[in-house]
Scaffold this active site. Structure first.
Site, mmCIF file in Angstrom:
data_model
loop_
_atom_site.group_PDB
_atom_site.id
_atom_site.type_symbol
_atom_site.label_atom_id
_atom_site.label_comp_id
_atom_site.label_asym_id
_atom_site.label_seq_id
_atom_site.Cartn_x
_atom_site.Cartn_y
_atom_site.Cartn_z
ATOM 1 N N PRO A 35 -31.782 -101.822 16.911
ATOM 2 C CA PRO A 35 -31.810 -100.467 16.349
ATOM 3 C C PRO A 35 -32.172 -100.549 14.867
ATOM 4 O O PRO A 35 -31.667 -101.406 14.155
ATOM 5 C CB PRO A 35 -30.362 -100.002 16.502
ATOM 6 C CG PRO A 35 -29.544 -101.264 16.478
ATOM 7 C CD PRO A 35 -30.412 -102.339 17.077
ATOM 8 N N MET A 36 -33.059 -99.681 14.407
ATOM 9 C CA MET A 36 -33.369 -99.617 12.973
ATOM 10 C C MET A 36 -33.480 -98.144 12.599
ATOM 11 O O MET A 36 -34.441 -97.465 12.983
ATOM 12 C CB MET A 36 -34.649 -100.396 12.656
ATOM 13 C CG MET A 36 -34.491 -101.901 12.853
ATOM 14 S SD MET A 36 -35.825 -102.877 12.155
ATOM 15 C CE MET A 36 -37.122 -102.594 13.318
ATOM 16 N N CYS B 77 -23.527 -102.219 9.580
ATOM 17 C CA CYS B 77 -24.337 -101.476 8.610
ATOM 18 C C CYS B 77 -23.879 -101.788 7.178
ATOM 19 O O CYS B 77 -22.704 -101.647 6.853
ATOM 20 C CB CYS B 77 -24.252 -99.980 8.876
ATOM 21 S SG CYS B 77 -25.215 -99.019 7.695
ATOM 22 N N GLN C 44 -25.738 -96.012 20.101
ATOM 23 C CA GLN C 44 -24.948 -96.734 19.103
ATOM 24 C C GLN C 44 -24.107 -95.765 18.266
ATOM 25 O O GLN C 44 -24.622 -94.790 17.724
ATOM 26 C CB GLN C 44 -25.840 -97.548 18.165
ATOM 27 C CG GLN C 44 -24.987 -98.439 17.266
ATOM 28 C CD GLN C 44 -25.789 -99.252 16.267
ATOM 29 O OE1 GLN C 44 -26.398 -98.706 15.369
ATOM 30 N NE2 GLN C 44 -25.760 -100.573 16.421
ATOM 31 N N LYS D 110 -21.909 -104.747 17.613
ATOM 32 C CA LYS D 110 -22.900 -105.410 16.743
ATOM 33 C C LYS D 110 -22.273 -105.621 15.368
ATOM 34 O O LYS D 110 -21.759 -104.668 14.774
ATOM 35 C CB LYS D 110 -24.168 -104.554 16.658
ATOM 36 C CG LYS D 110 -25.292 -105.199 15.869
ATOM 37 C CD LYS D 110 -26.624 -104.531 16.222
ATOM 38 C CE LYS D 110 -27.786 -105.106 15.429
ATOM 39 N NZ LYS D 110 -27.833 -104.595 14.053
ATOM 40 N N GLY E 19 -35.716 -107.142 15.687
ATOM 41 C CA GLY E 19 -35.971 -105.883 14.994
ATOM 42 C C GLY E 19 -37.288 -105.914 14.253
ATOM 43 O O GLY E 19 -38.346 -105.581 14.789
ATOM 44 N N ARG E 20 -37.236 -106.384 12.983
ATOM 45 C CA ARG E 20 -38.427 -106.326 12.145
ATOM 46 C C ARG E 20 -39.573 -107.176 12.685
ATOM 47 O O ARG E 20 -40.739 -106.852 12.482
ATOM 48 C CB ARG E 20 -38.059 -106.732 10.714
ATOM 49 C CG ARG E 20 -37.177 -105.698 10.027
ATOM 50 C CD ARG E 20 -36.519 -106.250 8.800
ATOM 51 N NE ARG E 20 -35.679 -107.401 9.117
ATOM 52 C CZ ARG E 20 -35.143 -108.214 8.217
ATOM 53 N NH1 ARG E 20 -35.369 -107.988 6.949
ATOM 54 N NH2 ARG E 20 -34.383 -109.216 8.598
ATOM 55 N N ASN F 291 -29.205 -112.446 16.403
ATOM 56 C CA ASN F 291 -30.104 -111.505 15.720
ATOM 57 C C ASN F 291 -30.300 -111.938 14.265
ATOM 58 O O ASN F 291 -29.397 -112.485 13.656
ATOM 59 C CB ASN F 291 -29.494 -110.087 15.797
ATOM 60 C CG ASN F 291 -30.212 -109.075 14.919
ATOM 61 O OD1 ASN F 291 -29.613 -108.498 14.014
ATOM 62 N ND2 ASN F 291 -31.475 -108.857 15.168
ATOM 63 N N GLY F 292 -31.487 -111.663 13.774
ATOM 64 C CA GLY F 292 -31.792 -111.932 12.373
ATOM 65 C C GLY F 292 -32.997 -112.836 12.220
ATOM 66 O O GLY F 292 -32.941 -114.012 12.604
#
Ligand SMILES: Cc1cc2nc3c(=O)[nH]c(=O)nc-3n(C[C@H](O)[C@H](O)[C@H](O)COP(=O)(O)O)c2cc1C
Length: 370
Positions: free
Chosen positions: A31-32, A126, A96, A167, A251-252, A227-228
């Site tokens: 999610p972004m 976040c 989310q 998350k 994500g990115r 993730n990351g």
């Protein structure tokens, strides 16, 4: 709506969402907020004739404060709820939630499940100051017992068939308490845990610490999703080696390599093709306009996509540098070597696309109406 009604209405085989511990590679789309709106999720999951390789999507976060959120808020952020909680390609979209109060979080989760969410994801990662200062996101990592009570309240509020997932980041300012945090999420009833391998204080700065995820894996029985900075197949391999994880959230990396999910599954995909990449961006703009976004909002979203995709390839960076200063969508499309008609599909029946918008911001407010 019953499972049978969903199936009849949408032609979907209503089945449980894919799990990271099931056989096969689990690859979630991260999610972004302000980026992965429903139009983007729909576009990405429809790649390669709906064989995008994406196992699961997670909606942008829904902020829960003192009261249970309203149904229209859930539907705005996750319009897929109105079609069985899946994108048109059939990929499930978890809703989310972000908040620090167990009761309204539980009420909101129950409502989301009632509306058709195939799963609920809780955001304790976040790093935004405004969110953290109002008792949401990563600030809750400082008190793992609160994680247990929030997850527990949400778990009790939704049917057993609806997975509750969590998350997190490694911790607030270090990973010393990661095992405790992971155990708290599991004790609350989380079915799996996704970890962005950075601390809150790091924000998005390097280094990403995939090796730290092994600590969390050892502390819990539930699956851990890594993730990351997973931007290439090589990253996925190195992350698997260092963390021991076999499930991933991207994500990115998907902004520069939207076809990474297929590549990771060994499906033949070229790395970067300018014409194909531009066509995808053009299609995104077209869909935004079709669904009511104004040209300025669509331009902002294109710039955002290019900004996040720029680290992947010098060619995307060059496009970003050229387009970021352009004031209009037609100019941006021309730079992408797209003709305006490439982004102007005929309006859907009963819908007239707006051509101008008063909202220049690239944020949730500019997200297209469902
Ligand atoms: C612009 C932006 C918005 C984000 N919004 C959210 C969000 O709404 N919920 C969430 O859990 N994570 C959010 N994240 C974090 C991502 O889901 C992910 O954890 C992070 O970007 C690291 O993964 P990546 O390197 O694959 O992008 C956001 C990240 C970015 C860059």
């Amino acid at each position: 709506m019953s499972d049978a009604a969903v199936e009849a209405a949408f032609g979907l085989r209503h089945r449980a969402a894919p799990r990271p511990d099931a056989p096969g590679l689990f690859l979630a789309l991260a999610p972004m907020d302000g980026v992965t709106d429903w139009v983007y999720r729909d576009l990405l999951t429809s790649l390669a004739d709906d064989q995008s390789g994406i196992s699961l999507c997670v909606s942008e976060f829904v902020r829960v404060t003192r009261d249970r959120v309203q149904p229209h808020v859930l539907r705005r952020i996750c319009p897929e709820l109105d079609r069985g909680g899946r994108t048109r390609a059939g990929v499930p979209v978890f809703v989310q939630l972000l908040g620090g109060e167990p009761e309204p979080m539980a009420g909101s989760a129950a409502l989301a499940a009632e509306l058709g969410a195939p799963g609920i994801d809780i955001n304790f990662g976040c790093p935004a100051k405004t969110v953290n200062n109002h008792d949401g996101g990563a600030t809750i990592l400082k008190t793992p017992c609160r994680i247990e009570s929030i997850v527990g309240a949400v778990r009790r509020a939704v049917p057993a068939s609806v997975p509750v997932t969590v998350k997190i980041r490694l911790g607030w300012d270090g990973s010393d308490r990661l095992a405790e945090i992971a155990a708290a999420a599991e004790a609350g009833g989380a079915e799996w845990l996704t970890i962005h391998a950075r601390t809150r204080l790091q924000l998005y700065r390097p280094p990403v610490a995939w090796d730290a995820l092994a600590k969390a894996r050892l502390a819990v029985r539930m699956p851990v999703v890594a993730n990351g900075d997973l931007c290439t197949e090589a990253d996925l391999r190195r992350c698997a080696e260092q963390s021991g994880c076999h499930a991933f959230m991207i994500g990115r990396g998907a902004m520069g390599r939207p076809w990474l999910f297929r590549q990771a599954r060994g499906l033949p995909e070229p790395d970067y093709e300018p014409v194909r990449f531009s066509a995808l961006l053009g299609e995104y703009a077209a869909r935004l306009l079709l669904h009511g976004a104004g040209e300025r909002a669509a331009l902002g979203r294109l710039k955002q996509w290019l900004r996040l995709g720029a680290p992947a390839f010098a060619e995307i960076d060059a496009l970003f540098q050229a387009i970021k200063v352009l004031p209009s969508l037609p100019q941006a499309l021309a730079r992408l070597q797209l003709r305006p008609e490439d982004t102007q599909p005929p309006p859907a029946p009963g819908r007239r696309p707006r051509r101008e918008s008063s909202s220049p911001a690239v944020d949730r407010a500019s997200a297209p109406a469902p």
